[in-house]
Design a protein around this motif. Structure first.
Motif, PDB file in Angstrom:
ATOM      1  N   THR A 264      42.806  43.113  52.476  1.00  0.00           N
ATOM      2  CA  THR A 264      43.436  43.849  53.505  1.00  0.00           C
ATOM      3  C   THR A 264      45.182  44.069  52.922  1.00  0.00           C
ATOM      4  O   THR A 264      45.849  45.208  53.174  1.00  0.00           O
ATOM      5  N   ASP A 265      45.604  42.798  52.230  1.00  0.00           N
ATOM      6  CA  ASP A 265      47.290  43.262  52.046  1.00  0.00           C
ATOM      7  C   ASP A 265      47.682  43.734  50.576  1.00  0.00           C
ATOM      8  O   ASP A 265      48.539  44.574  50.678  1.00  0.00           O
ATOM      9  N   LEU A 266      46.958  43.265  49.646  1.00  0.00           N
ATOM     10  CA  LEU A 266      47.564  43.960  48.378  1.00  0.00           C
ATOM     11  C   LEU A 266      47.155  45.488  48.241  1.00  0.00           C
ATOM     12  O   LEU A 266      48.068  45.911  47.755  1.00  0.00           O
ATOM     13  N   PRO A 267      46.124  46.057  48.730  1.00  0.00           N
ATOM     14  CA  PRO A 267      46.028  47.381  48.587  1.00  0.00           C
ATOM     15  C   PRO A 267      47.351  48.587  49.145  1.00  0.00           C
ATOM     16  O   PRO A 267      47.714  49.300  48.288  1.00  0.00           O
ATOM     17  N   PRO A 268      47.758  48.216  50.225  1.00  0.00           N
ATOM     18  CA  PRO A 268      48.878  48.832  50.563  1.00  0.00           C
ATOM     19  C   PRO A 268      50.106  48.726  49.788  1.00  0.00           C
ATOM     20  O   PRO A 268      50.937  49.700  49.571  1.00  0.00           O
ATOM     21  N   VAL A 318      45.987  43.612  39.594  1.00  0.00           N
ATOM     22  CA  VAL A 318      45.075  42.473  38.699  1.00  0.00           C
ATOM     23  C   VAL A 318      44.203  41.514  39.600  1.00  0.00           C
ATOM     24  O   VAL A 318      43.269  41.325  39.503  1.00  0.00           O
ATOM     25  N   THR A 319      45.068  41.010  40.680  1.00  0.00           N
ATOM     26  CA  THR A 319      44.457  40.146  41.575  1.00  0.00           C
ATOM     27  C   THR A 319      43.439  40.800  42.489  1.00  0.00           C
ATOM     28  O   THR A 319      42.501  40.212  42.990  1.00  0.00           O
ATOM     29  N   ALA A 320      44.038  42.010  43.196  1.00  0.00           N
ATOM     30  CA  ALA A 320      43.228  42.730  43.996  1.00  0.00           C
ATOM     31  C   ALA A 320      42.018  43.057  43.378  1.00  0.00           C
ATOM     32  O   ALA A 320      40.527  43.110  43.652  1.00  0.00           O
ATOM     33  N   CYS A 321      41.887  43.686  42.007  1.00  0.00           N
ATOM     34  CA  CYS A 321      40.818  43.867  41.346  1.00  0.00           C
ATOM     35  C   CYS A 321      39.831  42.879  41.081  1.00  0.00           C
ATOM     36  O   CYS A 321      38.634  42.868  41.173  1.00  0.00           O
ATOM     37  N   GLY A 335      38.364  54.790  40.018  1.00  0.00           N
ATOM     38  CA  GLY A 335      38.120  56.248  40.455  1.00  0.00           C
ATOM     39  C   GLY A 335      38.537  56.503  41.837  1.00  0.00           C
ATOM     40  O   GLY A 335      39.463  57.471  41.898  1.00  0.00           O
ATOM     41  N   SER A 336      38.248  55.353  42.686  1.00  0.00           N
ATOM     42  CA  SER A 336      38.747  55.746  44.022  1.00  0.00           C
ATOM     43  C   SER A 336      40.229  55.134  44.259  1.00  0.00           C
ATOM     44  O   SER A 336      41.055  55.583  44.648  1.00  0.00           O
ATOM     45  N   GLY A 337      40.624  54.104  43.314  1.00  0.00           N
ATOM     46  CA  GLY A 337      41.696  53.792  43.371  1.00  0.00           C
ATOM     47  C   GLY A 337      41.940  52.394  44.005  1.00  0.00           C
ATOM     48  O   GLY A 337      41.396  52.271  45.265  1.00  0.00           O
ATOM     49  N   MET A 338      42.513  51.321  43.471  1.00  0.00           N
ATOM     50  CA  MET A 338      42.704  50.006  43.915  1.00  0.00           C
ATOM     51  C   MET A 338      43.648  50.181  45.181  1.00  0.00           C
ATOM     52  O   MET A 338      43.352  49.313  46.424  1.00  0.00           O
ATOM     53  N   GLY A 339      44.557  50.947  45.364  1.00  0.00           N
ATOM     54  CA  GLY A 339      45.599  51.185  46.374  1.00  0.00           C
ATOM     55  C   GLY A 339      44.760  51.640  47.618  1.00  0.00           C
ATOM     56  O   GLY A 339      45.415  51.756  48.752  1.00  0.00           O
ATOM     57  N   ALA A 340      43.718  52.543  47.245  1.00  0.00           N
ATOM     58  CA  ALA A 340      42.841  53.320  48.529  1.00  0.00           C
ATOM     59  C   ALA A 340      41.949  52.177  48.993  1.00  0.00           C
ATOM     60  O   ALA A 340      41.150  52.733  49.914  1.00  0.00           O
ATOM     61  N   TYR A 341      41.630  51.219  48.481  1.00  0.00           N
ATOM     62  CA  TYR A 341      40.831  50.260  49.118  1.00  0.00           C
ATOM     63  C   TYR A 341      40.939  49.838  50.454  1.00  0.00           C
ATOM     64  O   TYR A 341      41.972  49.424  50.958  1.00  0.00           O
TER      65      TYR A 341
END
Length: 486
Positions: A264-268, A318-321, A335-341
Protein backbone atom coordinates in the motif's frame (compact mmCIF):
# COMPACT_ATOMS: atom_id res chain seq x y z
CA UNK A 1 33.79 -17.87 54.00
CA UNK A 2 30.55 -17.37 52.06
CA UNK A 3 32.31 -15.03 49.65
CA UNK A 4 35.10 -17.53 49.10
CA UNK A 5 32.58 -20.28 48.33
CA UNK A 6 30.66 -18.04 45.93
CA UNK A 7 33.89 -17.00 44.26
CA UNK A 8 34.95 -20.60 43.86
CA UNK A 9 31.56 -21.46 42.41
CA UNK A 10 31.85 -18.62 39.94
CA UNK A 11 35.28 -19.80 38.86
CA UNK A 12 33.95 -23.32 38.47
CA UNK A 13 31.15 -21.99 36.28
CA UNK A 14 33.62 -20.15 34.05
CA UNK A 15 35.88 -23.18 33.96
CA UNK A 16 33.02 -25.44 32.93
CA UNK A 17 32.43 -23.27 29.88
CA UNK A 18 36.09 -22.75 29.00
CA UNK A 19 37.33 -26.25 29.75
CA UNK A 20 35.81 -27.44 26.50
CA UNK A 21 37.77 -24.89 24.49
CA UNK A 22 39.46 -27.85 22.83
CA UNK A 23 36.18 -29.03 21.36
CA UNK A 24 36.62 -30.03 17.75
CA UNK A 25 34.40 -29.81 14.71
CA UNK A 26 33.90 -33.55 15.05
CA UNK A 27 32.08 -33.06 18.37
CA UNK A 28 29.65 -30.50 16.98
CA UNK A 29 29.05 -32.20 13.65
CA UNK A 30 28.40 -35.46 15.43
CA UNK A 31 25.42 -33.74 17.08
CA UNK A 32 24.00 -31.72 14.16
CA UNK A 33 25.84 -33.03 11.12
CA UNK A 34 22.85 -34.98 9.81
CA UNK A 35 20.88 -31.73 9.78
CA UNK A 36 23.49 -30.04 7.60
CA UNK A 37 24.61 -30.42 4.00
CA UNK A 38 28.08 -29.54 2.71
CA UNK A 39 29.32 -28.41 6.14
CA UNK A 40 32.52 -26.43 6.38
CA UNK A 41 33.72 -26.41 9.99
CA UNK A 42 37.05 -24.98 11.06
CA UNK A 43 38.90 -23.86 14.14
CA UNK A 44 39.31 -20.10 13.89
CA UNK A 45 41.97 -18.00 15.55
CA UNK A 46 39.50 -15.11 15.52
CA UNK A 47 35.72 -15.16 14.97
CA UNK A 48 35.53 -11.38 14.47
CA UNK A 49 35.68 -9.73 11.07
CA UNK A 50 39.27 -8.67 11.73
CA UNK A 51 39.97 -12.19 10.49
CA UNK A 52 39.45 -12.33 6.69
CA UNK A 53 38.34 -15.96 6.95
CA UNK A 54 35.30 -15.02 9.07
CA UNK A 55 33.25 -13.65 6.16
CA UNK A 56 33.70 -15.49 2.84
CA UNK A 57 34.29 -13.69 -0.43
CA UNK A 58 31.40 -12.74 -2.70
CA UNK A 59 30.47 -15.38 -5.27
CA UNK A 60 32.59 -17.96 -3.47
CA UNK A 61 30.18 -20.92 -3.72
CA UNK A 62 31.02 -22.98 -6.79
CA UNK A 63 28.17 -23.47 -9.25
CA UNK A 64 26.18 -20.38 -8.29
CA UNK A 65 25.84 -17.40 -10.66
CA UNK A 66 27.22 -13.98 -9.71
CA UNK A 67 25.26 -12.15 -6.97
CA UNK A 68 23.53 -15.27 -5.66
CA UNK A 69 25.84 -15.32 -2.63
CA UNK A 70 27.36 -11.98 -1.58
CA UNK A 71 28.47 -12.13 2.08
CA UNK A 72 31.08 -9.36 1.90
CA UNK A 73 28.50 -6.98 0.44
CA UNK A 74 25.78 -8.17 2.79
CA UNK A 75 27.59 -7.27 5.99
CA UNK A 76 27.93 -3.67 4.75
CA UNK A 77 24.20 -3.26 4.13
CA UNK A 78 23.07 -2.68 7.72
CA UNK A 79 26.27 -1.31 9.24
CA UNK A 80 27.56 2.26 9.19
CA UNK A 81 30.78 3.19 7.44
CA UNK A 82 32.58 2.68 10.77
CA UNK A 83 31.44 -0.76 11.93
CA UNK A 84 31.41 -2.18 15.46
CA UNK A 85 34.84 -1.71 17.09
CA UNK A 86 36.83 -4.92 17.46
CA UNK A 87 39.16 -4.76 20.44
CA UNK A 88 40.24 -8.36 20.86
CA UNK A 89 40.60 -11.67 19.08
CA UNK A 90 37.92 -14.29 19.71
CA UNK A 91 39.13 -17.85 19.00
CA UNK A 92 36.61 -20.61 18.49
CA UNK A 93 34.79 -22.78 15.95
CA UNK A 94 32.91 -21.61 12.84
CA UNK A 95 30.48 -23.76 10.88
CA UNK A 96 29.00 -22.82 7.48
CA UNK A 97 26.55 -25.15 5.78
CA UNK A 98 23.25 -25.67 4.03
CA UNK A 99 20.25 -26.89 6.01
CA UNK A 100 19.72 -30.42 4.75
CA UNK A 101 15.93 -30.47 5.14
CA UNK A 102 15.40 -27.62 2.66
CA UNK A 103 14.00 -29.06 -0.59
CA UNK A 104 15.17 -25.96 -2.48
CA UNK A 105 18.77 -26.50 -1.39
CA UNK A 106 19.19 -22.78 -0.66
CA UNK A 107 18.70 -22.51 3.11
CA UNK A 108 22.04 -21.68 4.71
CA UNK A 109 23.23 -21.75 8.31
CA UNK A 110 26.12 -20.17 10.21
CA UNK A 111 27.33 -20.97 13.73
CA UNK A 112 30.19 -19.40 15.71
CA UNK A 113 31.22 -20.92 19.03
CA UNK A 114 33.78 -18.83 20.94
CA UNK A 115 36.11 -20.75 23.23
CA UNK A 116 35.47 -18.27 26.04
CA UNK A 117 31.69 -18.79 26.14
CA UNK A 118 29.33 -16.90 28.43
CA UNK A 119 26.64 -19.58 28.29
CA UNK A 120 24.34 -17.70 25.93
CA UNK A 121 23.35 -17.78 22.25
CA UNK A 122 22.32 -15.05 19.79
CA UNK A 123 20.42 -16.00 16.61
CA UNK A 124 20.28 -13.40 13.83
CA UNK A 125 17.79 -12.74 11.06
CA UNK A 126 18.89 -11.46 7.65
CA UNK A 127 17.75 -8.25 5.97
CA UNK A 128 16.38 -8.11 2.43
CA UNK A 129 17.43 -11.21 0.54
CA UNK A 130 20.85 -11.19 2.15
CA UNK A 131 22.99 -14.08 3.29
CA UNK A 132 23.66 -15.52 6.73
CA UNK A 133 26.69 -13.18 6.95
CA UNK A 134 24.49 -10.07 6.83
CA UNK A 135 24.97 -9.30 10.54
CA UNK A 136 28.72 -9.89 10.75
CA UNK A 137 29.62 -6.22 11.38
CA UNK A 138 26.51 -5.04 13.23
CA UNK A 139 25.67 -8.06 15.39
CA UNK A 140 28.28 -10.83 15.32
CA UNK A 141 31.28 -8.64 16.11
CA UNK A 142 29.35 -7.08 18.98
CA UNK A 143 28.21 -10.28 20.68
CA UNK A 144 31.08 -12.72 20.11
CA UNK A 145 33.46 -10.29 21.84
CA UNK A 146 31.16 -10.56 24.86
CA UNK A 147 31.33 -14.35 24.76
CA UNK A 148 28.00 -15.15 23.11
CA UNK A 149 27.70 -18.00 20.64
CA UNK A 150 26.30 -16.59 17.38
CA UNK A 151 24.13 -18.16 14.70
CA UNK A 152 22.46 -16.85 11.57
CA UNK A 153 20.56 -17.99 8.49
CA UNK A 154 19.41 -16.60 5.12
CA UNK A 155 15.61 -17.05 5.34
CA UNK A 156 15.95 -20.10 3.10
CA UNK A 157 16.84 -18.12 0.00
CA UNK A 158 19.83 -17.02 -2.03
CA UNK A 159 20.05 -13.41 -3.23
CA UNK A 160 19.56 -12.67 -6.94
CA UNK A 161 20.84 -13.24 -10.45
CA UNK A 162 20.74 -11.10 -13.56
CA UNK A 163 17.87 -11.67 -15.97
CA UNK A 164 16.03 -9.87 -18.78
CA UNK A 165 12.83 -7.92 -19.26
CA UNK A 166 11.35 -11.01 -20.94
CA UNK A 167 11.52 -12.94 -17.67
CA UNK A 168 8.05 -12.81 -16.04
CA UNK A 169 9.64 -12.90 -12.57
CA UNK A 170 12.32 -10.28 -13.24
CA UNK A 171 12.43 -6.84 -11.62
CA UNK A 172 14.36 -3.87 -12.95
CA UNK A 173 16.82 -2.33 -10.53
CA UNK A 174 15.17 1.11 -10.70
CA UNK A 175 12.82 3.01 -13.05
CA UNK A 176 15.71 4.32 -15.16
CA UNK A 177 17.73 1.10 -15.30
CA UNK A 178 17.95 -1.30 -18.25
CA UNK A 179 19.13 -4.03 -15.86
CA UNK A 180 16.72 -6.70 -14.64
CA UNK A 181 17.26 -9.21 -11.84
CA UNK A 182 15.40 -12.26 -10.63
CA UNK A 183 15.21 -12.77 -6.86
CA UNK A 184 15.54 -16.36 -5.74
CA UNK A 185 12.73 -15.93 -3.23
CA UNK A 186 10.26 -15.23 -6.06
CA UNK A 187 10.77 -18.73 -7.46
CA UNK A 188 8.31 -21.56 -7.04
CA UNK A 189 8.46 -23.16 -3.62
CA UNK A 190 9.78 -20.03 -1.90
CA UNK A 191 6.79 -18.57 -0.02
CA UNK A 192 7.68 -15.91 2.52
CA UNK A 193 6.27 -18.19 5.22
CA UNK A 194 9.68 -19.91 5.09
CA UNK A 195 11.26 -16.88 6.75
CA UNK A 196 9.87 -17.81 10.17
CA UNK A 197 10.57 -21.52 9.71
CA UNK A 198 14.27 -20.99 9.09
CA UNK A 199 14.72 -18.49 11.90
CA UNK A 200 13.33 -21.06 14.32
CA UNK A 201 15.29 -23.89 12.67
CA UNK A 202 18.52 -21.93 13.04
CA UNK A 203 17.79 -21.44 16.72
CA UNK A 204 17.20 -25.15 17.21
CA UNK A 205 20.32 -26.16 15.31
CA UNK A 206 22.47 -23.63 17.13
CA UNK A 207 21.15 -24.74 20.51
CA UNK A 208 22.12 -28.34 19.79
CA UNK A 209 25.45 -27.30 18.32
CA UNK A 210 26.29 -25.24 21.39
CA UNK A 211 25.24 -28.09 23.65
CA UNK A 212 27.60 -30.43 21.82
CA UNK A 213 30.42 -27.89 21.81
CA UNK A 214 30.22 -26.88 25.45
CA UNK A 215 28.66 -29.88 27.14
CA UNK A 216 25.53 -27.99 28.13
CA UNK A 217 22.80 -26.05 26.30
CA UNK A 218 22.68 -22.24 26.28
CA UNK A 219 21.12 -20.75 29.39
CA UNK A 220 19.47 -18.03 27.29
CA UNK A 221 18.78 -17.60 23.57
CA UNK A 222 18.19 -14.16 22.03
CA UNK A 223 16.96 -13.15 18.56
CA UNK A 224 18.29 -10.09 16.73
CA UNK A 225 17.76 -8.80 13.21
CA UNK A 226 17.32 -5.83 10.90
CA UNK A 227 14.62 -5.00 8.30
CA UNK A 228 13.24 -8.34 7.04
CA UNK A 229 15.49 -9.86 9.70
CA UNK A 230 13.66 -7.71 12.26
CA UNK A 231 10.43 -9.25 11.00
CA UNK A 232 12.02 -12.64 11.63
CA UNK A 233 12.77 -11.60 15.21
CA UNK A 234 9.15 -10.60 15.80
CA UNK A 235 7.89 -13.89 14.42
CA UNK A 236 10.41 -15.82 16.52
CA UNK A 237 9.05 -14.16 19.67
CA UNK A 238 5.45 -14.59 18.51
CA UNK A 239 5.73 -18.25 17.51
CA UNK A 240 8.60 -19.81 19.49
CA UNK A 241 8.61 -18.42 23.06
CA UNK A 242 9.85 -21.77 24.38
CA UNK A 243 13.02 -21.40 22.29
CA UNK A 244 13.78 -17.67 22.42
CA UNK A 245 14.06 -15.68 25.64
CA UNK A 246 13.79 -12.25 24.02
CA UNK A 247 14.56 -10.25 20.91
CA UNK A 248 15.65 -6.94 19.38
CA UNK A 249 14.22 -5.96 16.01
CA UNK A 250 15.88 -3.05 14.24
CA UNK A 251 13.66 -1.42 11.60
CA UNK A 252 11.61 -4.61 11.26
CA UNK A 253 9.22 -4.98 8.33
CA UNK A 254 5.58 -4.95 9.46
CA UNK A 255 3.47 -7.55 7.65
CA UNK A 256 -0.32 -7.33 7.75
CA UNK A 257 -3.03 -8.19 5.25
CA UNK A 258 -4.75 -4.94 6.22
CA UNK A 259 -3.37 -1.55 5.26
CA UNK A 260 -0.75 -0.28 5.81
CA UNK A 261 1.82 -2.64 4.32
CA UNK A 262 4.58 -2.53 1.73
CA UNK A 263 2.13 -2.94 -1.14
CA UNK A 264 0.00 0.00 0.00
CA UNK A 265 2.91 2.37 0.74
CA UNK A 266 5.47 1.97 -2.03
CA UNK A 267 3.23 2.43 -5.12
CA UNK A 268 2.22 6.03 -4.23
CA UNK A 269 5.86 6.93 -3.69
CA UNK A 270 6.81 5.37 -7.02
CA UNK A 271 3.90 7.05 -8.82
CA UNK A 272 4.51 10.57 -7.51
CA UNK A 273 8.29 10.67 -7.49
CA UNK A 274 8.80 11.75 -11.15
CA UNK A 275 6.44 14.71 -10.64
CA UNK A 276 8.30 15.59 -7.45
CA UNK A 277 11.58 15.69 -9.36
CA UNK A 278 9.94 17.76 -12.11
CA UNK A 279 8.81 20.25 -9.46
CA UNK A 280 12.42 20.91 -8.57
CA UNK A 281 12.24 18.95 -5.28
CA UNK A 282 9.64 21.31 -3.86
CA UNK A 283 8.46 20.05 -0.49
CA UNK A 284 5.11 21.82 -0.86
CA UNK A 285 4.34 20.34 -4.29
CA UNK A 286 1.33 18.08 -4.74
CA UNK A 287 3.63 15.16 -5.52
CA UNK A 288 5.61 15.66 -2.29
CA UNK A 289 2.41 15.89 -0.28
CA UNK A 290 1.15 12.66 -1.87
CA UNK A 291 4.36 10.84 -0.96
CA UNK A 292 4.20 12.03 2.64
CA UNK A 293 0.50 11.13 2.77
CA UNK A 294 1.59 7.55 2.03
CA UNK A 295 3.51 7.64 5.31
CA UNK A 296 6.96 8.76 4.20
CA UNK A 297 9.07 11.27 6.13
CA UNK A 298 9.97 14.59 4.49
CA UNK A 299 12.76 14.60 1.96
CA UNK A 300 16.26 15.90 2.63
CA UNK A 301 17.58 17.71 -0.44
CA UNK A 302 21.32 18.07 -0.96
CA UNK A 303 22.32 19.74 -4.22
CA UNK A 304 21.05 17.68 -7.14
CA UNK A 305 20.11 14.66 -5.07
CA UNK A 306 17.95 13.85 -2.06
CA UNK A 307 17.06 11.15 0.45
CA UNK A 308 13.98 10.21 -1.58
CA UNK A 309 16.07 10.08 -4.75
CA UNK A 310 18.53 7.69 -3.13
CA UNK A 311 15.69 5.43 -2.01
CA UNK A 312 14.00 5.61 -5.41
CA UNK A 313 17.24 4.65 -7.15
CA UNK A 314 17.97 1.77 -4.77
CA UNK A 315 14.82 0.42 -3.17
CA UNK A 316 11.32 1.69 -3.90
CA UNK A 317 10.38 0.08 -7.20
CA UNK A 318 12.56 -3.01 -6.97
CA UNK A 319 11.26 -3.81 -3.45
CA UNK A 320 7.63 -3.32 -4.48
CA UNK A 321 8.24 -5.49 -7.55
CA UNK A 322 9.86 -8.23 -5.49
CA UNK A 323 6.89 -8.44 -3.13
CA UNK A 324 4.32 -8.11 -5.91
CA UNK A 325 5.93 -10.88 -7.97
CA UNK A 326 5.81 -13.16 -4.94
CA UNK A 327 2.35 -12.24 -3.59
CA UNK A 328 0.39 -11.11 -6.65
CA UNK A 329 2.21 -12.47 -9.73
CA UNK A 330 -0.74 -11.98 -12.11
CA UNK A 331 -0.39 -8.20 -11.94
CA UNK A 332 1.24 -6.64 -15.01
CA UNK A 333 4.18 -4.98 -13.28
CA UNK A 334 5.51 -2.87 -16.12
CA UNK A 335 2.45 -2.76 -18.37
CA UNK A 336 0.04 -1.40 -15.79
CA UNK A 337 2.91 0.12 -13.82
CA UNK A 338 4.17 -0.53 -10.30
CA UNK A 339 3.11 2.97 -9.32
CA UNK A 340 -0.48 2.19 -10.34
CA UNK A 341 -0.68 -0.91 -8.15
CA UNK A 342 -3.71 -0.63 -5.87
CA UNK A 343 -3.64 -3.19 -3.11
CA UNK A 344 -7.28 -2.65 -2.08
CA UNK A 345 -8.60 -3.22 -5.59
CA UNK A 346 -6.34 -6.24 -6.05
CA UNK A 347 -7.95 -7.98 -3.07
CA UNK A 348 -10.95 -8.89 -5.22
CA UNK A 349 -8.83 -9.81 -8.25
CA UNK A 350 -6.19 -12.03 -6.65
CA UNK A 351 -5.35 -13.85 -3.44
CA UNK A 352 -2.80 -11.22 -2.40
CA UNK A 353 -4.62 -10.66 0.90
CA UNK A 354 -4.46 -14.34 1.79
CA UNK A 355 -0.81 -14.45 0.73
CA UNK A 356 0.05 -11.64 3.15
CA UNK A 357 -2.12 -13.10 5.91
CA UNK A 358 -0.15 -16.36 5.71
CA UNK A 359 2.97 -14.71 7.14
CA UNK A 360 1.49 -11.69 8.92
CA UNK A 361 2.61 -10.49 12.32
CA UNK A 362 0.21 -11.39 15.13
CA UNK A 363 1.43 -8.96 17.79
CA UNK A 364 1.35 -11.77 20.38
CA UNK A 365 4.58 -10.95 22.19
CA UNK A 366 5.34 -13.87 24.53
CA UNK A 367 8.88 -12.86 25.47
CA UNK A 368 10.48 -9.42 25.96
CA UNK A 369 10.84 -7.66 22.62
CA UNK A 370 12.35 -4.31 21.69
CA UNK A 371 11.86 -2.47 18.41
CA UNK A 372 14.41 0.20 17.46
CA UNK A 373 13.41 2.35 14.48
CA UNK A 374 14.27 5.68 12.89
CA UNK A 375 11.82 8.49 12.24
CA UNK A 376 13.41 9.19 8.84
CA UNK A 377 13.09 5.65 7.48
CA UNK A 378 12.22 6.32 3.84
CA UNK A 379 11.79 2.65 2.92
CA UNK A 380 9.69 1.32 5.81
CA UNK A 381 8.12 4.53 7.19
CA UNK A 382 7.91 4.47 10.95
CA UNK A 383 4.18 5.06 11.35
CA UNK A 384 3.34 2.22 8.96
CA UNK A 385 5.91 -0.28 10.28
CA UNK A 386 7.44 0.24 13.75
CA UNK A 387 4.48 2.16 15.18
CA UNK A 388 2.01 -0.07 13.34
CA UNK A 389 3.55 -3.11 14.99
CA UNK A 390 3.44 -1.38 18.39
CA UNK A 391 -0.26 -0.72 17.82
CA UNK A 392 -0.76 -4.37 16.90
CA UNK A 393 0.98 -5.48 20.10
CA UNK A 394 -1.16 -3.11 22.18
CA UNK A 395 -4.43 -4.23 20.62
CA UNK A 396 -3.49 -7.90 20.91
CA UNK A 397 -2.51 -7.46 24.56
CA UNK A 398 -5.85 -5.79 25.27
CA UNK A 399 -7.73 -8.68 23.68
CA UNK A 400 -5.68 -11.11 25.74
CA UNK A 401 -6.64 -9.17 28.88
CA UNK A 402 -10.31 -9.19 27.88
CA UNK A 403 -10.19 -12.90 27.09
CA UNK A 404 -8.05 -13.82 30.10
CA UNK A 405 -5.77 -15.53 27.57
CA UNK A 406 -2.45 -15.10 29.34
CA UNK A 407 -2.69 -17.92 31.84
CA UNK A 408 0.62 -19.36 30.60
CA UNK A 409 2.41 -16.30 31.95
CA UNK A 410 4.43 -15.90 28.76
CA UNK A 411 3.48 -12.36 27.83
CA UNK A 412 6.63 -10.32 27.43
CA UNK A 413 7.36 -6.64 27.81
CA UNK A 414 7.37 -4.67 24.56
CA UNK A 415 9.18 -1.39 23.91
CA UNK A 416 9.57 0.88 20.88
CA UNK A 417 12.59 3.15 20.89
CA UNK A 418 12.30 5.78 18.17
CA UNK A 419 15.58 7.26 17.00
CA UNK A 420 15.14 10.86 15.94
CA UNK A 421 16.28 11.23 12.31
CA UNK A 422 17.31 7.58 12.13
CA UNK A 423 17.12 6.06 8.65
CA UNK A 424 16.82 2.56 7.19
CA UNK A 425 20.29 2.51 5.63
CA UNK A 426 23.12 3.61 7.94
CA UNK A 427 25.54 4.56 5.16
CA UNK A 428 23.11 7.16 3.81
CA UNK A 429 24.41 9.39 6.61
CA UNK A 430 27.55 9.83 4.52
CA UNK A 431 25.49 11.87 2.04
CA UNK A 432 22.96 13.30 4.50
CA UNK A 433 24.67 14.19 7.80
CA UNK A 434 21.31 15.23 9.29
CA UNK A 435 20.55 11.52 9.68
CA UNK A 436 21.27 9.67 12.91
CA UNK A 437 22.94 6.26 13.13
CA UNK A 438 20.86 3.52 14.77
CA UNK A 439 23.39 0.72 15.26
CA UNK A 440 24.64 1.85 18.68
CA UNK A 441 21.06 2.17 19.91
CA UNK A 442 20.19 -1.32 18.66
CA UNK A 443 23.23 -2.73 20.45
CA UNK A 444 22.31 -0.82 23.63
CA UNK A 445 18.78 -2.21 23.35
CA UNK A 446 20.28 -5.70 23.26
CA UNK A 447 22.15 -5.07 26.51
CA UNK A 448 18.97 -3.69 28.10
CA UNK A 449 17.09 -6.78 26.95
CA UNK A 450 19.65 -9.07 28.58
CA UNK A 451 19.39 -7.10 31.83
CA UNK A 452 15.62 -7.49 31.77
CA UNK A 453 15.61 -11.21 30.98
CA UNK A 454 18.45 -12.31 33.24
CA UNK A 455 18.35 -9.81 36.08
CA UNK A 456 14.72 -8.69 36.09
CA UNK A 457 15.61 -5.06 35.48
CA UNK A 458 12.71 -3.08 34.02
CA UNK A 459 13.15 -1.90 30.46
CA UNK A 460 13.20 1.88 29.96
CA UNK A 461 9.83 3.12 28.66
CA UNK A 462 9.09 3.40 24.95
CA UNK A 463 10.48 6.77 23.97
CA UNK A 464 11.87 9.20 21.44
CA UNK A 465 15.67 9.21 21.57
CA UNK A 466 16.86 12.70 20.72
CA UNK A 467 19.65 13.34 18.22
CA UNK A 468 22.94 12.55 19.93
CA UNK A 469 21.08 11.11 22.91
CA UNK A 470 20.68 7.62 24.34
CA UNK A 471 17.88 5.37 25.54
CA UNK A 472 17.04 6.63 29.02
CA UNK A 473 15.31 5.27 32.12
CA UNK A 474 13.89 8.72 32.80
CA UNK A 475 12.63 9.62 29.32
CA UNK A 476 9.06 10.73 28.75
CA UNK A 477 7.19 7.86 27.09
CA UNK A 478 5.77 8.43 23.62
CA UNK A 479 6.55 9.06 19.95
CA UNK A 480 8.87 11.65 18.47
CA UNK A 481 6.85 14.80 17.87
CA UNK A 482 8.38 15.40 14.42
CA UNK A 483 9.81 12.93 11.94
CA UNK A 484 12.63 15.30 11.05
CA UNK A 485 14.59 17.66 13.27
CA UNK A 486 17.17 19.79 11.39
Amino acid sequence: MFLRICGAAALLLVFSFSARAGTTCTDVLRAIGKELADPNCFESADLTTKNPATTPANNSIAGLPPFAFTPQTDRLVISPATPTPVTKMVPGLQIQARIASDPKGEARFLLRLPNDWNGRLVVAGASGTRSEFNGDFAWSDYVVQKGYAYASQNKGTLNLQFSTAADPLACRLNPASPLFVRFYDNAEGQPFTRWTQFMVKAGQLAREGAKAGYGQPPRYIYAVGTSNGGYQVRRAIETAPDLFDGGVDWEGTFVDEHAPNILTDLPPAILNFPDYVASGFKGDSTAAKNIMAAGYPPDIVSGTTSLWTTNSNSFWEVTACQWQKRLDPAYDTYGSGMGAYNYISRLSKSDVGAQLAAFANTGKVRRPLITVAGTMDALLPIDHHARAYARKVASTSKRDDDDDDDRDGKRGAYRLYEIQNGNHIETFQDSFPQLELIERHAQKAFDLLVDQVERGKSLPPSQCVARGGSISDTAQPGHCASLFVP
